[in-house]
Design a protein around this motif. Sequence first.
Motif, short mmCIF file in Angstrom:
data_model
loop_
_atom_site.label_atom_id
_atom_site.label_comp_id
_atom_site.label_asym_id
_atom_site.label_seq_id
_atom_site.Cartn_x
_atom_site.Cartn_y
_atom_site.Cartn_z
N ARG A 111 0.84 -1.20 0.00
CA ARG A 111 0.00 0.00 0.00
C ARG A 111 0.88 1.26 0.00
O ARG A 111 0.64 2.19 -0.77
CB ARG A 111 -0.93 0.00 1.21
N ASP A 112 1.89 1.28 0.87
CA ASP A 112 2.79 2.43 0.95
C ASP A 112 3.54 2.63 -0.37
O ASP A 112 3.72 3.76 -0.84
CB ASP A 112 3.78 2.26 2.10
N PHE A 113 3.97 1.53 -0.96
CA PHE A 113 4.70 1.60 -2.24
C PHE A 113 3.82 2.19 -3.34
O PHE A 113 4.23 3.10 -4.06
CB PHE A 113 5.18 0.20 -2.62
N LEU A 114 2.59 1.69 -3.47
CA LEU A 114 1.68 2.18 -4.50
C LEU A 114 1.36 3.67 -4.30
O LEU A 114 1.33 4.45 -5.26
CB LEU A 114 0.39 1.37 -4.51
N CYS A 138 -5.37 -2.30 -4.10
CA CYS A 138 -5.24 -1.58 -5.37
C CYS A 138 -6.52 -0.82 -5.69
O CYS A 138 -6.47 0.35 -6.11
CB CYS A 138 -4.92 -2.56 -6.50
N ARG A 139 -7.65 -1.45 -5.48
CA ARG A 139 -8.94 -0.79 -5.76
C ARG A 139 -9.14 0.44 -4.86
O ARG A 139 -9.59 1.49 -5.32
CB ARG A 139 -10.09 -1.78 -5.59
N GLU A 140 -8.81 0.29 -3.59
CA GLU A 140 -8.98 1.40 -2.65
C GLU A 140 -8.13 2.61 -3.03
O GLU A 140 -8.55 3.76 -2.84
CB GLU A 140 -8.63 0.94 -1.23
N LEU A 141 -6.94 2.36 -3.58
CA LEU A 141 -6.03 3.44 -3.95
C LEU A 141 -6.30 3.97 -5.35
O LEU A 141 -5.65 4.92 -5.79
CB LEU A 141 -4.58 2.97 -3.84
N GLY A 142 -7.24 3.34 -6.07
CA GLY A 142 -7.50 3.76 -7.44
C GLY A 142 -6.38 3.40 -8.39
O GLY A 142 -6.19 4.05 -9.42
N CYS A 143 -5.61 2.38 -8.04
CA CYS A 143 -4.49 1.94 -8.88
C CYS A 143 -4.96 0.76 -9.73
O CYS A 143 -5.42 -0.26 -9.21
CB CYS A 143 -3.31 1.52 -8.00
N ARG A 144 -4.85 0.90 -11.03
CA ARG A 144 -5.22 -0.20 -11.91
C ARG A 144 -4.35 -1.43 -11.60
O ARG A 144 -3.18 -1.29 -11.25
CB ARG A 144 -5.02 0.19 -13.37
N TYR A 145 -4.91 -2.61 -11.77
CA TYR A 145 -4.14 -3.82 -11.48
C TYR A 145 -4.58 -4.94 -12.40
O TYR A 145 -5.72 -4.99 -12.87
CB TYR A 145 -4.32 -4.24 -10.02
N VAL A 146 -3.64 -5.86 -12.68
CA VAL A 146 -3.93 -7.11 -13.36
C VAL A 146 -3.19 -8.21 -12.62
O VAL A 146 -2.01 -8.06 -12.29
CB VAL A 146 -3.49 -7.08 -14.84
N ARG A 147 -3.90 -9.30 -12.36
CA ARG A 147 -3.34 -10.44 -11.62
C ARG A 147 -2.99 -11.57 -12.58
O ARG A 147 -3.83 -12.01 -13.35
CB ARG A 147 -4.36 -10.92 -10.58
N MET A 148 -1.74 -12.03 -12.52
CA MET A 148 -1.34 -13.21 -13.29
C MET A 148 -1.54 -14.45 -12.43
O MET A 148 -1.32 -14.41 -11.21
CB MET A 148 0.13 -13.10 -13.71
N GLY A 149 -1.94 -15.55 -13.07
CA GLY A 149 -2.15 -16.76 -12.29
C GLY A 149 -2.28 -18.00 -13.13
O GLY A 149 -2.27 -17.96 -14.37
N SER A 150 -2.42 -19.13 -12.45
CA SER A 150 -2.56 -20.43 -13.08
C SER A 150 -4.02 -20.87 -13.13
O SER A 150 -4.32 -22.00 -13.49
CB SER A 150 -1.73 -21.47 -12.34
N ALA A 151 -4.92 -19.99 -12.74
CA ALA A 151 -6.35 -20.22 -12.79
C ALA A 151 -7.03 -18.86 -12.75
O ALA A 151 -6.38 -17.84 -12.48
CB ALA A 151 -6.81 -21.09 -11.62
N GLU A 152 -8.33 -18.82 -13.02
CA GLU A 152 -9.05 -17.55 -13.03
C GLU A 152 -9.12 -16.98 -11.61
O GLU A 152 -9.64 -17.61 -10.70
CB GLU A 152 -10.46 -17.75 -13.59
N LEU A 153 -8.60 -15.75 -11.45
CA LEU A 153 -8.53 -15.12 -10.13
C LEU A 153 -9.44 -13.91 -9.99
O LEU A 153 -9.70 -13.46 -8.88
CB LEU A 153 -7.08 -14.68 -9.85
#
Length: 339
Positions: A111-114, A138-153
């Motif tokens: 959070r501090d980093f973002l 990420c949502r609370e800070l209004g920072c766009r995000y995309v999650r990479m994974g091995s299944a739908e996250l």
Amino acid sequence: MAKPTINDIARLSGVSKKTVSRVINRSPLLNDDTRDRVEAVIKETGYVPNPQARALALRRNFLIGLVHDNPSAQTVLNVQQGILRALRDTEFEMIVRPVDRGSATMLVDVRDFLARQRLFGVVLLPPISENDQLAEVCRELGCRYVRMGSAELDDPHHMVASNDRQAVADATRYLIKQGHRRIGLITGPHGFRSARERRQGFEDALAEAGIKLPRSLIADGNYTFESGIAATQSLLDVSPRPTAIFASNDDMAAGVLLAARQRGLSVPEQLSIIGFDDSPLAARLWPPLTTVHWPTESMARSAALKLIADMIDDDNDVEEPSMFVSTLVTRGSVGPPAG
């Protein structure tokens, strides 16, 4: 003399400010005449885009963050290369931040980093991408995000995933088709969704073929070369020993190959090996490693484009894919069992 602004370029070119922005960001949705006219004015006036001014207006820097706690250096490198492919010829830059998923302050640290960096968006690698609380930060800070994974996250706008379970099931079926019945498994780290998905695919294929999986043929690994060696030593102590081993990533599969040679076993004549990733290492081992190709660069590129697509061209309706197919690459480390 005052420096020219984007408004000046638009006025002198006889186009809108949005069109000038598209020229700067090399949007393909422009005809050559318009592009040439705007570029000529930019060259004549000496206009230099000012990302700092735009960042001030957006209250965000033109920075895409890569936040990870992944033990595979090759995976992190592949992801960085994919993100940089997406950012090429744009105003965006990448900033990398490793974190400790085991730390009690991990969420606070991120959070501090973002907030401190005022990132435009962030790509989250597994296993921390599997943390729903991190996505909420990420949502609370209004920072766009995309999650990479091995299944739908997440929903498609916030996710790129691969079909690990199906891919490993196919790889295990390949071993079974070669005649293997005693197949060892080296798992990934506890708490990783990828480890669970890959183990489930392995078990699904064995169950489908009516093959029981003794607990003695499962060894724990943590995606490192050293853990592959240790896990293989325990599997080869089992009697009768496995005729094939599936390792949940290529680093561990390389450890399998070394441990087999330490025991005087030839590959694939006495032991077949399959890995997962299709890292550059896989084709350089001897024999070359049969492995599952995990399209990390393509996934990372799409993840970054999901973050910045509307800034490059807000009229582009092309959706970046959210699901990527991992496929088996057959090389020299698999053969039929001896006898």
